[in-house]
Scaffold this motif. Structure first.
Motif, PDB file in Angstrom:
ATOM      1  N   THR A   1      94.532 -63.870   3.115  1.00 53.51           N
ATOM      2  CA  THR A   1      95.615 -64.487   4.126  1.00 53.51           C
ATOM      3  C   THR A   1      96.176 -65.611   3.738  1.00 53.51           C
ATOM      4  O   THR A   1      97.451 -65.961   4.323  1.00 53.51           O
ATOM      5  N   LYS A   2      95.584 -66.489   2.651  1.00 54.26           N
ATOM      6  CA  LYS A   2      96.261 -67.693   2.381  1.00 54.26           C
ATOM      7  C   LYS A   2      97.153 -67.624   0.998  1.00 54.26           C
ATOM      8  O   LYS A   2      97.938 -68.346   0.541  1.00 54.26           O
ATOM      9  N   VAL A   3      96.987 -66.511   0.298  1.00 53.87           N
ATOM     10  CA  VAL A   3      97.373 -66.282  -1.160  1.00 53.87           C
ATOM     11  C   VAL A   3      98.417 -65.152  -1.164  1.00 53.87           C
ATOM     12  O   VAL A   3      99.403 -65.103  -1.030  1.00 53.87           O
ATOM     13  N   HIS A   4      97.776 -63.949  -0.973  1.00 52.39           N
ATOM     14  CA  HIS A   4      98.411 -62.841  -1.085  1.00 52.39           C
ATOM     15  C   HIS A   4      99.473 -62.572   0.062  1.00 52.39           C
ATOM     16  O   HIS A   4     100.453 -61.955   0.049  1.00 52.39           O
ATOM     17  N   ALA A   5      99.173 -63.063   1.336  1.00 53.35           N
ATOM     18  CA  ALA A   5     100.238 -62.778   2.469  1.00 53.35           C
ATOM     19  C   ALA A   5     101.410 -63.581   2.117  1.00 53.35           C
ATOM     20  O   ALA A   5     102.404 -63.121   2.560  1.00 53.35           O
ATOM     21  N   ASN A   6     101.193 -64.726   1.210  1.00 56.35           N
ATOM     22  CA  ASN A   6     102.577 -65.446   0.885  1.00 56.35           C
ATOM     23  C   ASN A   6     103.432 -64.724   0.044  1.00 56.35           C
ATOM     24  O   ASN A   6     104.565 -64.930  -0.152  1.00 56.35           O
ATOM     25  N   TYR A   7     103.096 -63.556  -0.565  1.00 55.58           N
ATOM     26  CA  TYR A   7     103.528 -62.840  -1.353  1.00 55.58           C
ATOM     27  C   TYR A   7     104.101 -61.283  -0.852  1.00 55.58           C
ATOM     28  O   TYR A   7     104.326 -60.296  -1.680  1.00 55.58           O
TER      29      TYR A   7
ATOM     30  N   MET B   1      94.705 -56.653  -5.774  1.00 51.78           N
ATOM     31  CA  MET B   1      95.853 -57.077  -5.027  1.00 51.78           C
ATOM     32  C   MET B   1      96.997 -56.804  -5.746  1.00 51.78           C
ATOM     33  O   MET B   1      98.017 -56.598  -5.198  1.00 51.78           O
ATOM     34  N   ARG B   2      97.148 -57.314  -7.127  1.00 53.69           N
ATOM     35  CA  ARG B   2      98.135 -57.058  -7.939  1.00 53.69           C
ATOM     36  C   ARG B   2      98.774 -55.778  -8.288  1.00 53.69           C
ATOM     37  O   ARG B   2      99.456 -55.631  -8.969  1.00 53.69           O
ATOM     38  N   LEU B   3      97.734 -54.656  -7.926  1.00 53.35           N
ATOM     39  CA  LEU B   3      98.381 -53.556  -7.894  1.00 53.35           C
ATOM     40  C   LEU B   3      99.342 -52.949  -6.875  1.00 53.35           C
ATOM     41  O   LEU B   3     100.029 -51.979  -7.079  1.00 53.35           O
ATOM     42  N   LEU B   4      99.518 -53.953  -5.967  1.00 50.82           N
ATOM     43  CA  LEU B   4     100.507 -53.591  -4.653  1.00 50.82           C
ATOM     44  C   LEU B   4     101.643 -54.440  -4.832  1.00 50.82           C
ATOM     45  O   LEU B   4     101.865 -55.316  -5.552  1.00 50.82           O
ATOM     46  N   LYS B   5     102.572 -54.240  -3.916  1.00 51.91           N
ATOM     47  CA  LYS B   5     103.901 -54.715  -4.047  1.00 51.91           C
ATOM     48  C   LYS B   5     104.172 -55.221  -2.599  1.00 51.91           C
ATOM     49  O   LYS B   5     103.739 -54.743  -1.788  1.00 51.91           O
ATOM     50  N   PRO B   6     105.049 -56.176  -2.433  1.00 51.98           N
ATOM     51  CA  PRO B   6     105.710 -56.855  -1.166  1.00 51.98           C
ATOM     52  C   PRO B   6     105.792 -55.468  -0.305  1.00 51.98           C
ATOM     53  O   PRO B   6     106.569 -54.835  -0.789  1.00 51.98           O
ATOM     54  N   GLY B   7     105.467 -55.678   0.856  1.00 51.70           N
ATOM     55  CA  GLY B   7     105.526 -54.601   1.801  1.00 51.70           C
ATOM     56  C   GLY B   7     104.223 -53.885   2.098  1.00 51.70           C
ATOM     57  O   GLY B   7     104.260 -53.350   3.158  1.00 51.70           O
TER      58      GLY B   7
END
Ligand code: P1T
Length: 384
Positions: A111-117, A87-93
């Protein structure tokens, strides 16, 4: 013979592994050290600090990469840490399209961690590509498939999703935990990254928590190795040794998991109290042909529901089991039973999980390598 030329069974025991150069020790030493001496600043033997590099971890990474026919391998402190690195390969949006039937912990992290970023997740059935393709837009960056899925053993056609990923320039990640590299190699079918919870079949003895990513692309390797070192969710050397030791018998264990799994799936399918058995080896399984084409066996994981679909009936069965142990996790030599709705998949809302077959009476089995007669006798008395 190069590692690539070896057959799976030989790779499991030898790939990436050399007798220790200092002593000749056959087993990879546990380099239980955080740091390494430097005679002058920057002068060293390739090792500076164990978060960045450790010889026991390197040996495991090479060995496991070979089992996935991968150029590169990276080990993490847990399966979910490996999911997190992707997931850290990706950027907001950025948007991710994931199967809607997956390990509850992966769903919770999305849904509870990465969705917040700022990452956006879409969940859909992936038995065919149409529903997923309809969700693709210019922000879509990744497809997340888990196959077989946890816990309802759906099979996703990796080849078809690889073609979809290529067409739209997306990264295809395949969670190969349920199959293990012995039964399936997603990179060979076109996936970009294979993810494993090593905790399960690969380590195989329920004594390690670990994750792994296997891949071929050099740039992707550089990015993920940067994340591995910068975020720091690395496994310790002792755990890497235990995983290496487990891998040496992966092929033997998987053969027995498959044999026992087939026998139990058929026993359950003929039991009067059982409503439905979810196991890809049945010809009646909706994705049986895909399973036959992309897997070398059907494995030891299955789920079944009870007639009447009552939570208390499922609780009664799992509490009567004596050889199967009621516990989270899977893939160890010992047989385990789980109740997904209240255990591994409790973080998925009831309405969503029921859509994918995770109903109140669903019981998941991780069939171990004990004697099949004892396992069937245990299920028989628990269901009586
Ligand atoms: O537990 P960990 O090593 O962090 O791996 C997470 C994970 C990822 N992907 C799949 C398909 C998994 O099944 C898991 C972990 N699953 C369980 C603990 C379970 O009982 O289903």
């Amino acid at each position: 013979m190069t590692d690539q030329e070896m057959k799976f069974e030989t790779k499991a025991i030898h790939a990436g592994l050399e007798p220790d150069s200092a002593t000749g020790a056959i087993m990879t030493p546990i380099y239980q050290t955080s740091t390494y001496a430097q005679p002058l600043p920057g002068v060293h033997k390739g090792y500076e600090y164990s978060r960045s590099n450790n010889p026991t971890r390197n040996a495991l990474q090479k060995n496991l990469a070979a089992l996935e026919n991968a150029k590169h391998g990276l080990a993490f402190g847990s399966g979910l840490a490996a999911v997190d690195a992707c997931m850290r390969l990706l950027k907001p949006g950025d948007e991710i399209i994931s199967t809607n039937d997956l390990y509850g912990g992966s769903y919770r992290q999305f849904t509870k961690v990465h969705a917040n970023y700022g990452l956006k997740f879409h969940f859909t059935g992936m038995q065919t590509i149409e529903a997923a393709e309809a969700l693709i837009n210019q922000n879509t960056k990744m497809l997340w498939v888990e196959t077989p899925t946890n816990p309802t053993l759906n099979i996703i056609n990796i080849d078809a999703f690889a073609a979809l990923a290529k067409k739209h320039h997306l990264i295809l990640v395949a969670d190969n935990t349920f199959a293990s590299p012995y039964l399936q190699n997603p990179l060979d079918l076109g996936a970009d990254i294979v993810m494993h919870s090593v905790t399960k079949y690969i380590a195989g003895h329920s004594d390690v928590i670990m994750g792994f990513l296997a891949l071929n692309d050099d740039q992707l390797r550089q990015d993920l190795a940067f994340i591995q070192n910068s975020v720091g969710a690395v496994p310790g050397p002792m755990d890497c040794f235990l995983a290496l030791r487990g891998i040496k018998t992966l092929h033997l264990r998987m053969q027995r998991h498959c044999e026992n799994g087939a026998a139990i799936a058929h026993f359950l399918a003929n039991h009067p109290k059982v409503e439905k058995v979810f196991w890809p080896g049945f010809e009646s399984h909706p994705n049986h042909e895909v399973a036959k084409a992309q897997m070398r066996g059907f494995g030891g994981m299955m789920s079944f529901s009870l007639k009447g679909d009552k939570l208390e009936d499922a609780f009664s069965v799992v509490s009567k089991l004596r050889i199967f142990t009621l516990a989270e996790s899977l893939g160890g030599v010992e047989s385990l039973a789980g109740h997904p709705a209240t255990m591994t998949h409790a973080s998925i809302p009831k309405a969503d999980r029921e859509k994918t077959g995770v109903t109140d009476s669903l019981i998941r089995l991780s069939v171990g390598v004990e004697h099949i007669d004892d396992l069937i006798a245990d299920l028989k008395q628990a269901l009586a």
